[in-house]
Design an enzyme around this catalytic site. Structure first.
Site, PDB file in Angstrom:
ATOM      1  N   GLU A 230       1.026  -0.932   8.611  1.00 38.27           N
ATOM      2  CA  GLU A 230       0.119   0.183   8.883  1.00 38.27           C
ATOM      3  C   GLU A 230      -0.107   0.429  10.373  1.00 38.27           C
ATOM      4  O   GLU A 230       0.187   1.504  10.891  1.00 38.27           O
ATOM      5  CB  GLU A 230      -1.226  -0.067   8.184  1.00 38.27           C
ATOM      6  CG  GLU A 230      -2.355   0.865   8.584  1.00 38.27           C
ATOM      7  CD  GLU A 230      -2.077   2.307   8.217  1.00 38.27           C
ATOM      8  OE1 GLU A 230      -2.253   3.181   9.079  1.00 38.27           O
ATOM      9  OE2 GLU A 230      -1.668   2.554   7.074  1.00 38.27           O
TER      10      GLU A 230
ATOM     11  N   ASP B 232       0.421   3.807   6.036  1.00 39.64           N
ATOM     12  CA  ASP B 232       0.769   3.415   4.666  1.00 39.64           C
ATOM     13  C   ASP B 232       0.502   4.536   3.662  1.00 39.64           C
ATOM     14  O   ASP B 232       1.413   5.094   3.070  1.00 39.64           O
ATOM     15  CB  ASP B 232      -0.010   2.164   4.270  1.00 39.64           C
ATOM     16  CG  ASP B 232       0.665   0.885   4.742  1.00 39.64           C
ATOM     17  OD1 ASP B 232       1.900   0.878   4.826  1.00 39.64           O
ATOM     18  OD2 ASP B 232      -0.032  -0.100   5.016  1.00 39.64           O
TER      19      ASP B 232
ATOM     20  N   ASN C  73       9.773   0.229  -1.753  1.00 40.00           N
ATOM     21  CA  ASN C  73       9.476   0.084  -0.328  1.00 40.00           C
ATOM     22  C   ASN C  73       9.820  -1.326   0.137  1.00 40.00           C
ATOM     23  O   ASN C  73       9.091  -1.955   0.893  1.00 40.00           O
ATOM     24  CB  ASN C  73       8.022   0.454  -0.009  1.00 40.00           C
ATOM     25  CG  ASN C  73       7.001  -0.455  -0.680  1.00 40.00           C
ATOM     26  OD1 ASN C  73       7.266  -1.047  -1.722  1.00 40.00           O
ATOM     27  ND2 ASN C  73       5.813  -0.558  -0.105  1.00 40.00           N
ATOM     28  N   PHE C  74      10.981  -1.805  -0.346  1.00 38.34           N
ATOM     29  CA  PHE C  74      11.505  -3.086   0.107  1.00 38.34           C
ATOM     30  C   PHE C  74      11.940  -2.999   1.564  1.00 38.34           C
ATOM     31  O   PHE C  74      12.064  -1.916   2.135  1.00 38.34           O
ATOM     32  CB  PHE C  74      12.734  -3.484  -0.721  1.00 38.34           C
ATOM     33  CG  PHE C  74      12.443  -3.812  -2.158  1.00 38.34           C
ATOM     34  CD1 PHE C  74      11.486  -4.755  -2.498  1.00 38.34           C
ATOM     35  CD2 PHE C  74      13.141  -3.184  -3.180  1.00 38.34           C
ATOM     36  CE1 PHE C  74      11.226  -5.060  -3.834  1.00 38.34           C
ATOM     37  CE2 PHE C  74      12.901  -3.490  -4.505  1.00 38.34           C
ATOM     38  CZ  PHE C  74      11.935  -4.426  -4.831  1.00 38.34           C
TER      39      PHE C  74
ATOM     40  N   GLY D 270      -8.474  21.026  17.545  1.00 33.33           N
ATOM     41  CA  GLY D 270      -8.149  22.419  17.272  1.00 33.33           C
ATOM     42  C   GLY D 270      -8.350  23.357  18.436  1.00 33.33           C
ATOM     43  O   GLY D 270      -8.163  24.564  18.293  1.00 33.33           O
ATOM     44  N   GLY D 271      -8.756  22.830  19.581  1.00 38.12           N
ATOM     45  CA  GLY D 271      -8.925  23.675  20.758  1.00 38.12           C
ATOM     46  C   GLY D 271     -10.339  24.172  20.963  1.00 38.12           C
ATOM     47  O   GLY D 271     -10.649  24.751  22.000  1.00 38.12           O
ATOM     48  N   GLN D 272     -11.215  23.956  19.975  1.00 36.34           N
ATOM     49  CA  GLN D 272     -12.616  24.352  20.119  1.00 36.34           C
ATOM     50  C   GLN D 272     -13.409  23.152  20.639  1.00 36.34           C
ATOM     51  O   GLN D 272     -13.293  22.056  20.086  1.00 36.34           O
ATOM     52  CB  GLN D 272     -13.190  24.811  18.775  1.00 36.34           C
ATOM     53  CG  GLN D 272     -12.426  25.936  18.119  1.00 36.34           C
ATOM     54  CD  GLN D 272     -12.519  27.241  18.899  1.00 36.34           C
ATOM     55  OE1 GLN D 272     -13.459  27.436  19.662  1.00 36.34           O
ATOM     56  NE2 GLN D 272     -11.557  28.122  18.690  1.00 36.34           N
TER      57      GLN D 272
ATOM     58  N   GLN E 268       0.782  -1.239   0.000  1.00 33.68           N
ATOM     59  CA  GLN E 268       0.000   0.000   0.000  1.00 33.68           C
ATOM     60  C   GLN E 268       0.811   1.285   0.000  1.00 33.68           C
ATOM     61  O   GLN E 268       0.505   2.203  -0.765  1.00 33.68           O
ATOM     62  CB  GLN E 268      -0.946   0.022   1.207  1.00 33.68           C
ATOM     63  CG  GLN E 268      -1.863   1.232   1.230  1.00 33.68           C
ATOM     64  CD  GLN E 268      -2.817   1.272   2.403  1.00 33.68           C
ATOM     65  OE1 GLN E 268      -3.395   2.300   2.710  1.00 33.68           O
ATOM     66  NE2 GLN E 268      -3.012   0.154   3.073  1.00 33.68           N
ATOM     67  N   SER E 269       1.828   1.388   0.830  1.00 34.89           N
ATOM     68  CA  SER E 269       2.500   2.686   0.976  1.00 34.89           C
ATOM     69  C   SER E 269       3.144   3.144  -0.328  1.00 34.89           C
ATOM     70  O   SER E 269       2.922   4.275  -0.778  1.00 34.89           O
ATOM     71  CB  SER E 269       3.546   2.621   2.100  1.00 34.89           C
ATOM     72  OG  SER E 269       4.548   1.659   1.810  1.00 34.89           O
TER      73      SER E 269
ATOM     74  N   ARG F 141       7.119  -9.572  -9.725  1.00 38.80           N
ATOM     75  CA  ARG F 141       7.720 -10.901  -9.800  1.00 38.80           C
ATOM     76  C   ARG F 141       6.985 -11.752 -10.823  1.00 38.80           C
ATOM     77  O   ARG F 141       5.754 -11.820 -10.806  1.00 38.80           O
ATOM     78  CB  ARG F 141       7.670 -11.584  -8.432  1.00 38.80           C
ATOM     79  CG  ARG F 141       8.561 -10.945  -7.382  1.00 38.80           C
ATOM     80  CD  ARG F 141       8.342 -11.621  -6.035  1.00 38.80           C
ATOM     81  NE  ARG F 141       6.975 -11.416  -5.556  1.00 38.80           N
ATOM     82  CZ  ARG F 141       6.470 -12.005  -4.466  1.00 38.80           C
ATOM     83  NH1 ARG F 141       7.208 -12.856  -3.762  1.00 38.80           N
ATOM     84  NH2 ARG F 141       5.226 -11.757  -4.086  1.00 38.80           N
TER      85      ARG F 141
ATOM     86  N   LYS G 288      10.816  -4.139  10.284  1.00 40.46           N
ATOM     87  CA  LYS G 288       9.697  -4.010   9.365  1.00 40.46           C
ATOM     88  C   LYS G 288       8.540  -3.293  10.062  1.00 40.46           C
ATOM     89  O   LYS G 288       8.320  -3.467  11.261  1.00 40.46           O
ATOM     90  CB  LYS G 288       9.221  -5.382   8.890  1.00 40.46           C
ATOM     91  CG  LYS G 288      10.096  -6.027   7.825  1.00 40.46           C
ATOM     92  CD  LYS G 288       9.429  -7.261   7.273  1.00 40.46           C
ATOM     93  CE  LYS G 288      10.232  -7.850   6.123  1.00 40.46           C
ATOM     94  NZ  LYS G 288       9.579  -9.051   5.559  1.00 40.46           N
TER      95      LYS G 288
END
Length: 419
Positions: free
Chosen positions: A138, A167, A95-96, A246-248, A16-17, A37, A135
């Site tokens: 996610e 990912d 991303n091996f 966000g503080g609200q 995925q990533s 492959r 390794k």
């Protein structure tokens, strides 16, 4: 013309990533050559299969706008073809597991010798340090990046989120790094290494919680529910439940039909600027001036009471009615939309955010289109490639093989069975 027309991307990614990153580059117009492959391909082709004999949705939804070439990079003929691909491409994305490229005989130094202008972009679990060879998947990324420890409710377990911040979030970070490196190459005429660690990317996405960790050293986090409830803070940023980051002050509240519908809820924020309007909408006009309610600081210890009253009102309305009634008053609310409701949203199809994609093996399927819109580079989402579908095409058109030389490569077994 597409934004990345003329850019060739050698896609050595899987799951995925990495595919998230290269799919985005393909949407922007790059020619993405997915190396797989022979006979097997990306592992996700056969993960969570829902249509027997067809590639899974896991694979198809992450590999649009690409061409597939089968290649055994351990075979001598395969190494020769890979060397030619590196010569011709602008970007190599992988991303091996750490060290895999080196073991294949294609270290960064060797890649630079082959093509000094190429950009080598890598996703790893961790940056340099004691965990750099580990390794990461996610949910692991969410945990080591700080997301899980701050997600969930105070009295419960840490939680991972369904949003793939580990990912897909890392893939998007890497994509930005690649286009930045391509821009710099226009000046330097040199390639460079680009890396994105999953831990780093998750941390960047939850940096507001690192903000709160520093604020906590100066005093309580007043916008967190536990402050209003008089519960002391520990020495680390706590889980905030559905409090607004966000503080609200904000909460998820029940709406009409919540007893039967698990998504009959809305998110409701009470910003100071619209407090008077909230009071009017829910039928509590006296709260606008009442002692203990008129000022934001005075309301902090009454947030449970306030949201209970607002919920009494939202429970008499559907989540969409709440949206329709609050929006004209600039009260920030948002219905909790299910995947089913999202899949039926005509507006998302009109914008290209949702697309129906035809596929020769599985038929039409629904997917997410490019979330970024460029006025001069419209995106046409094309289906994911079949395994090795473009092997011969890439050997001929990209690498220039023909005649006896092409026949020898195809017969070697290094590029799978000829399609």
């Amino acid at each position: 013309m597409k934004a990345l027309d003329g850019i060739k991307v050698l896609d050595f990614t899987h799951v995925q990533s990495g595919p998230t990153c290269t799919q985005m580059l393909g949407w922007f117009g790059a020619d993405v050559l997915k190396v797989e492959r022979p006979g097997m391909g990306d592992a996700t082709r056969q993960q969570l299969v829902d249509v027997p004999g067809a590639d899974s949705l896991y694979f198809t939804m992450l590999n649009h706008n690409k061409r597939s070439i089968e290649l055994n990079s351990k075979d001598e003929v395969g190494k020769k073809v890979l060397t030619r691909l590196i010569e011709e491409c602008d970007v190599l994305v992988e991303n091996f597991a750490p060290g895999a490229l080196d073991r294949m005989g294609f270290s960064w130094e060797r890649i630079q010798e082959i093509n000094p202008r190429i950009i080598l972009a890598s996703i790893k679990g961790f940056g340099p340090g004691k965990y750099q060879d580990c390794k990461v998947y996610e949910n692991v990324a969410q945990c080591v990046g700080g997301s899980a420890s701050t997600t969930g409710f105070r009295d419960g377990l840490p939680l991972v989120t369904a949003a793939q911040v580990g990912d897909s979030g890392t893939g998007l970070h890497l994509c930005l790094g690649i286009v930045t490196a391509l821009y710099q190459r226009q000046t330097t005429n040199r390639g460079q290494r680009v890396s994105a660690a999953m831990q780093d990317s998750v941390l960047n996405l939850v940096r507001v919680k690192l903000r709160d960790q520093q604020r906590l050293q100066k005093g309580p986090l007043v916008e967190y529910s536990q402050h209003g409830e008089g519960i002391p803070f520990g020495d680390a940023t706590p889980r905030g439940g559905n409090d607004s980051g966000g503080g609200q002050p904000g909460r998820i509240l029940k709406c009409l039909g919540w007893e039967q519908d698990p998504n009959a809820y809305t998110y409701f924020i009470i910003q100071a600027a619209i407090w008077d309007k909230v009071c009017d909408v829910i039928g509590e006009p006296n709260w606008k001036t009442a002692d203990g309610f008129a000022k934001p600081a005075d309301r902090l210890d009454k947030l449970n009471l306030i949201f209970e009253r607002i919920e009494q009102w939202t429970m008499t309305k559907t989540k969409f009615e709440v949206m329709d009634m609050c929006n004209p008053h600039d009260i920030p609310v948002g219905p909790i939309l299910s995947m089913k409701e999202i899949a039926e949203d005509d507006g998302l199809y009109a914008s290209g955010t949702l697309v129906n994609v035809p596929h020769p093996e599985r038929g039409e399927y629904l997917s997410v289109g490019c979330p970024i819109k460029l006025s001069d580079s419209p995106v046409e989402v094309t289906r994911s490639p079949l395994l090795g579908e473009h092997t011969t095409e890439i050997l001929e058109d990209v690498l220039g093989y023909s005649g006896e030389e092409l026949a020898q490569i195809l017969a070697s077994g290094a590029v799978g069975a000829a399609k």
